[in-house]
Design a protein around this motif. Structure first.
Motif, PDB file in Angstrom:
ATOM      1  N   MET A   1       0.824  -1.207   0.000  1.00  0.00           N
ATOM      2  CA  MET A   1       0.000   0.000   0.000  1.00  0.00           C
ATOM      3  C   MET A   1       0.864   1.265   0.000  1.00  0.00           C
ATOM      4  SD  MET A   1      -3.042   1.170  -0.180  1.00  0.00           S
ATOM      5  CE  MET A   1      -4.057  -0.246   0.254  1.00  0.00           C
ATOM      6  N   VAL A   2       1.973   1.224   0.774  1.00  0.00           N
ATOM      7  CA  VAL A   2       2.865   2.385   0.833  1.00  0.00           C
ATOM      8  C   VAL A   2       3.517   2.625  -0.523  1.00  0.00           C
ATOM      9  CG1 VAL A   2       4.949   3.324   1.891  1.00  0.00           C
ATOM     10  CG2 VAL A   2       3.283   2.100   3.301  1.00  0.00           C
ATOM     11  N   ALA A   3       3.952   1.544  -1.159  1.00  0.00           N
ATOM     12  CA  ALA A   3       4.579   1.664  -2.474  1.00  0.00           C
ATOM     13  C   ALA A   3       3.577   2.183  -3.501  1.00  0.00           C
ATOM     14  CB  ALA A   3       5.150   0.321  -2.915  1.00  0.00           C
ATOM     15  N   ARG A   4       2.352   1.699  -3.444  1.00  0.00           N
ATOM     16  CA  ARG A   4       1.325   2.139  -4.388  1.00  0.00           C
ATOM     17  C   ARG A   4       1.055   3.641  -4.230  1.00  0.00           C
ATOM     18  NH1 ARG A   4      -2.200  -0.438  -7.542  1.00  0.00           N
ATOM     19  NH2 ARG A   4      -1.472  -2.442  -6.698  1.00  0.00           N
ATOM     20  N   GLN A   5       1.010   4.123  -2.975  1.00  0.00           N
ATOM     21  CA  GLN A   5       0.797   5.546  -2.730  1.00  0.00           C
ATOM     22  C   GLN A   5       1.981   6.366  -3.229  1.00  0.00           C
ATOM     23  OE1 GLN A   5      -2.044   7.069  -1.559  1.00  0.00           O
ATOM     24  NE2 GLN A   5      -0.933   8.892  -2.242  1.00  0.00           N
ATOM     25  N   ALA A   6       3.194   5.832  -3.052  1.00  0.00           N
ATOM     26  CA  ALA A   6       4.387   6.546  -3.520  1.00  0.00           C
ATOM     27  C   ALA A   6       4.378   6.671  -5.045  1.00  0.00           C
ATOM     28  CB  ALA A   6       5.651   5.819  -3.061  1.00  0.00           C
ATOM     29  N   VAL A   7       3.942   5.611  -5.732  1.00  0.00           N
ATOM     30  CA  VAL A   7       3.847   5.663  -7.196  1.00  0.00           C
ATOM     31  C   VAL A   7       2.788   6.674  -7.612  1.00  0.00           C
ATOM     32  CG1 VAL A   7       3.231   4.357  -9.274  1.00  0.00           C
ATOM     33  CG2 VAL A   7       4.692   3.315  -7.539  1.00  0.00           C
ATOM     34  N   ALA A   8       1.659   6.682  -6.907  1.00  0.00           N
ATOM     35  CA  ALA A   8       0.598   7.644  -7.223  1.00  0.00           C
ATOM     36  C   ALA A   8       1.086   9.076  -7.017  1.00  0.00           C
ATOM     37  CB  ALA A   8      -0.629   7.366  -6.358  1.00  0.00           C
ATOM     38  N   ASP A   9       1.813   9.317  -5.928  1.00  0.00           N
ATOM     39  CA  ASP A   9       2.356  10.661  -5.669  1.00  0.00           C
ATOM     40  C   ASP A   9       3.359  11.056  -6.748  1.00  0.00           C
ATOM     41  OD1 ASP A   9       0.813  10.855  -3.402  1.00  0.00           O
ATOM     42  OD2 ASP A   9       2.436  10.288  -2.027  1.00  0.00           O
ATOM     43  N   ALA A  10       4.200  10.099  -7.140  1.00  0.00           N
ATOM     44  CA  ALA A  10       5.193  10.388  -8.182  1.00  0.00           C
ATOM     45  C   ALA A  10       4.510  10.667  -9.519  1.00  0.00           C
ATOM     46  CB  ALA A  10       6.171   9.219  -8.318  1.00  0.00           C
ATOM     47  N   HIS A  11       3.437   9.965  -9.795  1.00  0.00           N
ATOM     48  CA  HIS A  11       2.700  10.215 -11.037  1.00  0.00           C
ATOM     49  C   HIS A  11       2.112  11.611 -11.028  1.00  0.00           C
ATOM     50  CE1 HIS A  11      -0.445   9.924 -14.101  1.00  0.00           C
ATOM     51  NE2 HIS A  11       0.289   8.962 -14.638  1.00  0.00           N
ATOM     52  N   ARG A  12       1.597  12.016  -9.893  1.00  0.00           N
ATOM     53  CA  ARG A  12       0.961  13.333  -9.771  1.00  0.00           C
ATOM     54  C   ARG A  12       1.973  14.469  -9.881  1.00  0.00           C
ATOM     55  NH1 ARG A  12      -3.945  14.968  -7.494  1.00  0.00           N
ATOM     56  NH2 ARG A  12      -3.975  17.056  -6.591  1.00  0.00           N
ATOM     57  N   HIS A  13       3.148  14.274  -9.264  1.00  0.00           N
ATOM     58  CA  HIS A  13       4.109  15.373  -9.161  1.00  0.00           C
ATOM     59  C   HIS A  13       5.239  15.319 -10.184  1.00  0.00           C
ATOM     60  CE1 HIS A  13       2.302  16.876  -5.459  1.00  0.00           C
ATOM     61  NE2 HIS A  13       2.296  15.637  -4.992  1.00  0.00           N
ATOM     62  N   GLU A  14       5.590  14.127 -10.671  1.00  0.00           N
ATOM     63  CA  GLU A  14       6.815  13.995 -11.465  1.00  0.00           C
ATOM     64  C   GLU A  14       6.580  13.563 -12.911  1.00  0.00           C
ATOM     65  OE1 GLU A  14       9.306  15.151 -10.132  1.00  0.00           O
ATOM     66  OE2 GLU A  14       9.000  14.963  -7.985  1.00  0.00           O
ATOM     67  N   TRP A  15       5.326  13.291 -13.290  1.00  0.00           N
ATOM     68  CA  TRP A  15       5.062  12.784 -14.641  1.00  0.00           C
ATOM     69  C   TRP A  15       5.679  13.670 -15.713  1.00  0.00           C
ATOM     70  CZ3 TRP A  15       3.136   8.773 -17.419  1.00  0.00           C
ATOM     71  CH2 TRP A  15       2.803   9.036 -18.751  1.00  0.00           C
ATOM     72  N   ALA A  16       5.434  14.965 -15.647  1.00  0.00           N
ATOM     73  CA  ALA A  16       5.905  15.869 -16.699  1.00  0.00           C
ATOM     74  C   ALA A  16       7.422  15.878 -16.781  1.00  0.00           C
ATOM     75  CB  ALA A  16       5.384  17.282 -16.452  1.00  0.00           C
ATOM     76  N   PHE A  17       8.093  15.883 -15.630  1.00  0.00           N
ATOM     77  CA  PHE A  17       9.556  15.891 -15.636  1.00  0.00           C
ATOM     78  C   PHE A  17      10.101  14.610 -16.261  1.00  0.00           C
ATOM     79  CE2 PHE A  17      13.543  14.582 -13.698  1.00  0.00           C
ATOM     80  CZ  PHE A  17      14.345  15.685 -13.957  1.00  0.00           C
ATOM     81  N   VAL A  18       9.554  13.463 -15.842  1.00  0.00           N
ATOM     82  CA  VAL A  18      10.041  12.176 -16.364  1.00  0.00           C
ATOM     83  C   VAL A  18       9.792  12.083 -17.861  1.00  0.00           C
ATOM     84  CG1 VAL A  18       9.810   9.662 -16.200  1.00  0.00           C
ATOM     85  CG2 VAL A  18       9.690  11.060 -14.131  1.00  0.00           C
ATOM     86  N   LEU A  19       8.621  12.505 -18.310  1.00  0.00           N
ATOM     87  CA  LEU A  19       8.313  12.449 -19.737  1.00  0.00           C
ATOM     88  C   LEU A  19       9.233  13.365 -20.538  1.00  0.00           C
ATOM     89  CD1 LEU A  19       6.496  11.502 -22.061  1.00  0.00           C
ATOM     90  CD2 LEU A  19       4.990  13.435 -21.550  1.00  0.00           C
ATOM     91  N   ALA A  20       9.439  14.588 -20.049  1.00  0.00           N
ATOM     92  CA  ALA A  20      10.279  15.532 -20.780  1.00  0.00           C
ATOM     93  C   ALA A  20      11.702  15.011 -20.924  1.00  0.00           C
ATOM     94  CB  ALA A  20      10.289  16.885 -20.067  1.00  0.00           C
TER      95      ALA A  20
END
Length: 426
Positions: A1-20
């Motif tokens: 559950m903790v890992a799933r939340q961390a992935v969700a947070d990273a998707h919310r905050h870091e998606w644009a940076f990772v994609l760019a």
């Protein structure tokens, strides 16, 4: 559950940076998106097994880049082994740009260190003049902001189907025209600046009032847009409209802490505690506005910033300089004849000439097809009807606005306005 939340947070905050960052290796938007999605999927199991990394964005970026490089190698290998099924060698090179280099394991040579934000580079790529401005805005909101296609459609006042097709066409055109994934040269900046400013404004707007979801704001988007606006201002400090945009975002965001009350209830401007507004941000915005106005003819963002600043400078809502705001809206409309601007102008107009005059203009704007489905038109109409004592018509307009609204905080506000018939007029 903790890992799933961390992935969700990273998707919310870091998606644009990772994609760019991945786009610069993949040189293809579809491939980059696919690799980033695979990286997030891989993170679910890897972080559950090995623990959450200290820098989730770096882990995701490295994973996505490696997948992109693997995909490019597989494509090259496939083409080299089937020479009879492809074009001559020159065409092979053209279809598979040289993104891999033997000595650096695939990292593209970085000639753009002057712009440290990968997301701003991707915005400039998406705002290439070969694309129509509507496509530029759509593509950037989808990729850089990470907004779902339905939210992008609402932000640009078109249907979801139209928006999906527009994004697909824009991606294909970037690939077909071989638009490079890099910051434009200094001489190329002016051709893209208008679109970049428009994207950043819409980016911030999507955070200031989320197109959908339970909360009024998406503070992560608003913060990111402010950061990118500051980065752009550092890159182009003498551009009046860059100053104007940053000022507009600052003065608008200064009210962040007061826009909702208990349990997330939306508070109208006249209900907000002005003593809690961010005075540092307002002072910075004022300096930018003054500097921009001294620089010559005011553009649309500078005028919008000046309007927002006048609202903020008033000691109380009742003491707002309504005539001056209407005059600034008149200048803005002459420069930028947008139906949304015309609709926004009806609010201060109602305070100077009365709700009946403003209502007539709102009803005229109902004939503009560009505002069909725009929830703020019936919401403003409902308020004007309510002030005129036409409660049944006001209720119908509130219902229409609520049906068009996907943000739950705004829906709750409209429901309260609909049910509380005894609320005194504003």
């Amino acid at each position: 559950m903790v890992a799933r939340q961390a992935v969700a947070d990273a998707h919310r905050h870091e998606w644009a940076f990772v994609l760019a960052a991945t786009v610069r290796v993949a040189r293809d938007l579809d491939l980059a998106e696919e690799c980033v999605q695979e990286a997030y999927a891989a993170a679910l199991s890897a972080w559950e097994r090995d623990g959450i990394p200290g820098n989730p964005a770096a882990w995701l970026t490295t994973t996505a880049k490696r997948r992109a490089m693997d995909a490019i190698r597989r494509e090259r290998t496939f083409r080299s082994r089937l020479p009879l099924l492809v074009e001559p060698e020159e065409a092979v090179d053209e279809l598979a740009p040289d993104t891999l280099d033997e000595h650096d394991e695939g990292e593209a040579v970085d000639l753009e260190d002057a712009v440290p934000d990968e997301r701003l580079r991707l915005i400039f790529t998406c705002c290439h003049p070969a694309l129509a401005q509507e496509a530029q805005l759509a593509l950037t909101l989808r990729l850089v902001c990470g907004l779902p296609t339905p939210d992008v459609a609402r932000a640009l006042l078109v249907s979801e189907q139209t928006m999906a097709a527009r994004i697909t066409r824009a991606k294909k055109k970037i690939s077909a025209a071989r638009i490079p994934y890099r910051m434009p040269r200094p001489a190329e900046l002016p051709d893209r600046l208008t679109s970049v400013l428009g994207v950043l404004h819409l980016f911030f707007t999507a955070g200031h009032t989320a197109p959908s979801g339970p909360a009024l704001m998406r503070t992560d988007l608003a913060d990111r847009a402010l950061h990118l606006a500051r980065t752009l201002h550092a890159l182009m400090p003498d551009e009046p409209e860059v100053r104007g945009l940053l000022a507009l975002l600052l003065v608008t965001d200064a009210r962040r802490a007061t826009r909702t009350g208990a349990e997330g209830r939306l508070l109208r401007l006249q209900e907000q505690d002005r003593s809690r507004w961010d005075r540092t941000a307002l002072a910075e915005a004022h300096e930018l506005i003054v500097a921009g106005l001294r620089g010559g003819r005011a553009g649309r963002y500078l005028l919008q910033a000046a309007i927002a600043s006048l609202y903020a400078q008033a000691p109380t809502y009742q003491e707002t300089d309504w005539p001056q705001i209407v005059a600034l809206y008149d200048r803005l409309l002459a420069l930028w004849p947008s139906p949304v601007v015309a609709l926004n102008r009806t609010v201060p107009l109602s305070m100077t000439q009365g709700p009946a005059v403003a209502l007539a203009q709102v009803e005229a704007l109902e004939q503009d097809s560009r505002l069909s489905g725009y929830q703020y038109l019936p919401a403003i109409k409902a308020d004007l009807l309510h002030r005129l004592g036409r409660t049944d018509e006001a209720s119908a307009a509130y219902r229409q606005a609520r049906e068009l609204t996907r943000n739950e905080a705004e829906r709750a506000f409209l429901t309260a306005r609909l049910t509380d018939r005894e609320t005194p007029p504003a």
